[in-house]
Motif scaffolding. Structure first.
Motif, PDB file in Angstrom:
ATOM      1  N   ARG A 271      50.129  35.799  28.694  1.00 29.97           N
ATOM      2  CA  ARG A 271      50.050  35.648  30.157  1.00 29.97           C
ATOM      3  C   ARG A 271      50.587  36.912  30.840  1.00 29.97           C
ATOM      4  NH1 ARG A 271      49.773  29.897  31.543  1.00 29.97           N
ATOM      5  NH2 ARG A 271      50.949  30.132  33.463  1.00 29.97           N
ATOM      6  N   GLU A 272      51.684  37.430  30.276  1.00 28.72           N
ATOM      7  CA  GLU A 272      52.266  38.640  30.872  1.00 28.72           C
ATOM      8  C   GLU A 272      51.313  39.826  30.744  1.00 28.72           C
ATOM      9  OE1 GLU A 272      56.246  39.460  29.599  1.00 28.72           O
ATOM     10  OE2 GLU A 272      56.382  41.245  30.863  1.00 28.72           O
TER      11      GLU A 272
ATOM     12  N   THR B 243      48.834  39.600  33.428  1.00 31.56           N
ATOM     13  CA  THR B 243      49.409  39.979  34.728  1.00 31.56           C
ATOM     14  C   THR B 243      49.436  41.497  34.859  1.00 31.56           C
ATOM     15  OG1 THR B 243      50.911  38.160  34.329  1.00 31.56           O
ATOM     16  CG2 THR B 243      51.349  39.490  36.255  1.00 31.56           C
ATOM     17  N   LEU B 244      49.851  42.134  33.777  1.00 29.54           N
ATOM     18  CA  LEU B 244      49.904  43.600  33.803  1.00 29.54           C
ATOM     19  C   LEU B 244      48.503  44.185  33.965  1.00 29.54           C
ATOM     20  CD1 LEU B 244      52.488  44.262  30.954  1.00 29.54           C
ATOM     21  CD2 LEU B 244      52.861  44.514  33.382  1.00 29.54           C
TER      22      LEU B 244
ATOM     23  N   ILE C  92      46.139  42.947  35.694  1.00 29.18           N
ATOM     24  CA  ILE C  92      45.779  42.875  37.119  1.00 29.18           C
ATOM     25  C   ILE C  92      46.294  44.107  37.849  1.00 29.18           C
ATOM     26  CG2 ILE C  92      46.207  41.568  39.271  1.00 29.18           C
ATOM     27  CD1 ILE C  92      44.460  40.040  37.352  1.00 29.18           C
ATOM     28  N   ASP C  93      47.499  44.535  37.468  1.00 27.66           N
ATOM     29  CA  ASP C  93      48.119  45.662  38.170  1.00 27.66           C
ATOM     30  C   ASP C  93      47.689  47.013  37.613  1.00 27.66           C
ATOM     31  OD1 ASP C  93      49.471  43.920  39.769  1.00 27.66           O
ATOM     32  OD2 ASP C  93      51.216  43.813  38.468  1.00 27.66           O
ATOM     33  N   GLY C  94      46.892  46.981  36.550  1.00 27.42           N
ATOM     34  CA  GLY C  94      46.443  48.245  35.956  1.00 27.42           C
ATOM     35  C   GLY C  94      47.592  49.041  35.367  1.00 27.42           C
ATOM     36  N   GLU C  95      48.573  48.334  34.824  1.00 26.29           N
ATOM     37  CA  GLU C  95      49.746  49.018  34.275  1.00 26.29           C
ATOM     38  C   GLU C  95      49.811  48.863  32.752  1.00 26.29           C
ATOM     39  OE1 GLU C  95      52.329  50.627  35.933  1.00 26.29           O
ATOM     40  OE2 GLU C  95      51.860  50.198  38.013  1.00 26.29           O
TER      41      GLU C  95
ATOM     42  N   LYS D 219      53.671  45.671  45.637  1.00 24.28           N
ATOM     43  CA  LYS D 219      52.575  45.987  44.716  1.00 24.28           C
ATOM     44  C   LYS D 219      51.218  45.825  45.399  1.00 24.28           C
ATOM     45  CE  LYS D 219      50.460  47.145  41.240  1.00 24.28           C
ATOM     46  NZ  LYS D 219      50.479  48.540  40.924  1.00 24.28           N
TER      47      LYS D 219
ATOM     48  N   TYR E 119      54.598  50.610  39.656  1.00 23.62           N
ATOM     49  CA  TYR E 119      55.818  49.967  39.150  1.00 23.62           C
ATOM     50  C   TYR E 119      57.042  50.898  39.273  1.00 23.62           C
ATOM     51  CZ  TYR E 119      53.396  45.966  36.979  1.00 23.62           C
ATOM     52  OH  TYR E 119      52.682  44.822  36.758  1.00 23.62           O
TER      53      TYR E 119
ATOM     54  N   HIS F 171      55.303  39.548  37.034  1.00 23.64           N
ATOM     55  CA  HIS F 171      54.627  38.531  36.209  1.00 23.64           C
ATOM     56  C   HIS F 171      55.011  37.129  36.681  1.00 23.64           C
ATOM     57  CE1 HIS F 171      53.327  36.134  32.878  1.00 23.64           C
ATOM     58  NE2 HIS F 171      54.573  35.820  32.572  1.00 23.64           N
TER      59      HIS F 171
ATOM     60  N   ARG G 159      53.517  36.312  40.115  1.00 25.41           N
ATOM     61  CA  ARG G 159      52.081  36.003  40.103  1.00 25.41           C
ATOM     62  C   ARG G 159      51.826  34.598  39.561  1.00 25.41           C
ATOM     63  NH1 ARG G 159      49.316  39.965  41.929  1.00 25.41           N
ATOM     64  NH2 ARG G 159      49.683  42.153  41.387  1.00 25.41           N
TER      65      ARG G 159
END
Lengths: 433, 190
Positions: A6-7, A10-11, A13-16, B147, B154, B173, B176
């Protein structure tokens, strides 16, 4: 879906995400409908957040802020004095000047010495040749100087009219003499004998020793996911067998997980892994650390199986942890690092296999310098029976307590003598950059 | 750092207080918009932004200039907003108070009723996300705003909130996931 997955989404989504993480996320979304739905929902939420209307400040705050500042006589608070040292400009200048002075001094000294030496050599040659001149005058390069005898020396000489007397011949009368001439030799050119540049080409030229390309060992990279293929497995075994001391670097996304996996696989192969307390501490505190595993209890085939089993178990997870395996030739620097990490000298580590005799066991207690430990170490008989053990330590320059580590001492107590077909294994589990 | 900002700051430090007005004008809208999402109240947002500017003015000597001025200003404002939000704990929004259905009690703008249905749907989803955002913990709200609304990376968020980057990752995380759960709950109620 696991929390980690899941994490990861999420990452995403942020493009990280790193390149590897991005690949994993893509694979996850493709393979799991649940993950795909979760990812799309998060993406939608993020888009909605971005779309929220911006609200401008309803009033112009600049006037009210300035008014408040002037009304209340607010002034910027002076920054606390920083004890910043003034850069001392003369330091580098003085250093440069002293270096220059030193170089000048040394070079002058060397120059003087060389001149004195040359002069000495010249005088010696001059003296030698002045003696030989009278006997032989066949040297090719000569110069003539008229040498008159100084007056103070003339005084010491017997009077010119006094003729030397030879008993058998009576009084010797001087013959009319030619002006005294002394020939001085210049330095002769060096004679080069058997020099490759001057000597003729002949059969004496030594044979060129061919480079044994097959004996050269290069660093090899294996992608963990590819190691289950037969061809890669064979290559890996071949590489491991070529080394007398096996040096592996296993890159993992999480060193902790990689270590857990290794511990389990080692256990299944009957090898117990002892972890140094310093490394355990760092792992508990979740401090980034690379882990060095050292063992002498595995054959080349067993090392090969160890890696393959790790990869096999790891590949069963939806998100794999192992990334790349690197096999590099064992260098002197590796030996130094290994000794430093284990807190022993290379002689104590004794990487050479014993041939029938017993390995000199040097208990680490001796290093501690206490009378008790020395007595304990001396009274202890060396254990010859090797136990299948491995030691894990932090592969970090901060690991300065290796010498006093109980776990390492126990390991060296238990390892016994190494069999010839058990190459020492230095395996470092590293975090992927 | 931006050349204009640098010039303004040096003028302010040389005694020209009015130069600070330029900085206030430049950043007030952006800061207000972000802080409003955190404190969820217009008056509070105005107070926080104004106080942040004054606090920034007072501390201008300690601004080293190695980061952007607005990053430093954001740090002051977000810390103030989060601590204010913590003090007030669960406070219903005056702007968008929610009833038991989670719908806004604010009088609807009649003009929107004349818009096409997709426009209404969009406004509904905006209100829903706004409501969900307001139900998040201030720390989670702050990272999401920085964000998604402000578009910071970040590293920048970590610098603004003065927290490690790992904390930013985990907070975003959790924020969200929490936001999704709230939105799902709101959608199910409707």
């Amino acid at each position: 879906m696991t929390p980690k997955e899941r994490e990861l989404l999420t990452l995403a989504i942020d493009g990280e995400l790193s390149a590897t993480e991005a690949r994993q996320a893509r694979r996850l979304v493709q393979n799991s409908p649940e993950a795909k739905a979760f990812y799309l929902a998060l993406k939608k939420d993020s888009a909605l957040l971005r779309r929220l209307k911006t609200t401008n400040c309803p009033v112009d705050l600049s006037a009210s802020v300035i008014k408040q500042i002037t009304d209340n006589s607010i002034t910027p608070i002076p920054a606390p004095p920083t004890h910043k040292r003034r850069p001392r400009v003369w330091y580098p200048l003085a250093l440069a000047a002293s270096v220059l002075l030193f170089i000048t001094g040394v070079s002058t000294l060397i120059f003087d010495q060389s001149r004195t030496k040359e002069a000495g050599q010249g005088e010696a040659i001059l003296a030698k040749n002045s003696i030989t001149t009278s006997r032989s005058s066949t040297k090719p390069i000569r110069t003539t100087h008229d040498l008159s005898i100084p007056e103070d020396i003339v005084k010491l000489l017997p009077p010119t009219d006094a003729h030397p007397t030879i008993p058998e011949r009576g009084v010797v009368v001087d013959q009319p003499t030619q002006p005294l001439a002394v020939e001085v030799l210049a330095i002769q050119p060096r004679e080069l004998k058997d020099h490759p540049l001057t000597s003729p080409i002949g059969p004496e030229i030594p044979d060129i020793i061919p480079v044994g390309l097959d004996r050269l060992k290069l660093t090899k990279f294996f992608e963990a996911s590819q190691l289950l293929k037969d061809s890669e497995r064979a290559k890996l075994l071949e590489e491991i067998k070529r080394d007398k001391i096996v040096r592996l670097d296993l890159f993992a996304h999480s060193t902790t997980k990689g270590l857990d996996l290794l511990q389990n696989v080692l256990k299944s192969q009957g090898v117990s892994l002892m972890m140094d307390s310093f490394a355990q501490d760092r792992l508990k505190k979740n401090q980034a650390t690379d882990i060095l595993i050292y063992t002498e209890s595995l054959t080349a085939e067993q090392i090969h199986n160890l890696i393959l089993n790790m990869v096999k178990v790891d590949s069963q997870n939806s998100i794999t942890n192992l990334d790349t395996l690197v096999i590099a030739p064992f260098q002197k620097v590796d030996l130094d690092k290994l000794c430093q990490s284990l807190g022993v000298s290379s002689s104590q580590l004794n990487l050479q296999p014993t041939k029938g005799g017993t390995k000199p066991s040097t208990p680490l207690g001796l290093e501690q310098g206490t009378a008790n430990s020395i007595a304990h170490a001396l009274s202890k008989s060396p254990s010859n029976k090797a136990e299948p053990v491995a030691i894990g330590v932090s592969y970090s320059p901060l690991n300065l307590n290796a010498r006093s580590s109980k776990e390492i001492a126990v390991y060296f107590d238990k390892r016994g003598e190494r069999k010839a077909d058990h190459p020492p294994l230095m395996l470092v589990i590293r975090a992927t950059p | 750092m931006n050349a204009d900002d640098r010039r303004c700051i040096s003028e302010v430090l040389n005694g020209r207080t009015e130069a600070f007005g330029f900085l206030v004008k430049k950043y007030q809208d952006r800061l207000y918009n972000a802080i409003l999402r955190v404190v969820d109240n217009r008056e509070d947002a105005l107070d926080v932004v104004q106080e942040s500017f004054i606090h920034a003015y007072q501390s201008l000597n300690s601004f080293k200039g190695d980061a952007e001025f607005f990053t430093w200003l954001y740090r002051i404002a977000f810390n103030a907003a989060i601590s204010q939000k913590r003090k007030r704990k669960v406070q219903l929004s005056l702007d968008l108070p929610a009833n038991e259905n989670g719908r806004s009690q604010e009088p609807e703008d009649q003009s929107t009723l004349n818009q096409p249905s997709d426009r209404i749907e969009q406004e509904e989803s905006d209100q829903r996300i706004h409501l969900a955002l307001s139900r998040l913990a201030p720390e989670h709200r702050a990272v999401l705003i920085l964000k998604d609304l402000e578009g910071h990376r970040y590293e920048e968020i970590a610098e603004i909130l003065d927290i490690p980057i790992g904390t930013v990752r985990s907070r975003i995380h959790r924020a969200r996931v929490e936001l999704r759960e709230i939105i799902e709950a709101l959608e199910n109620k409707q």
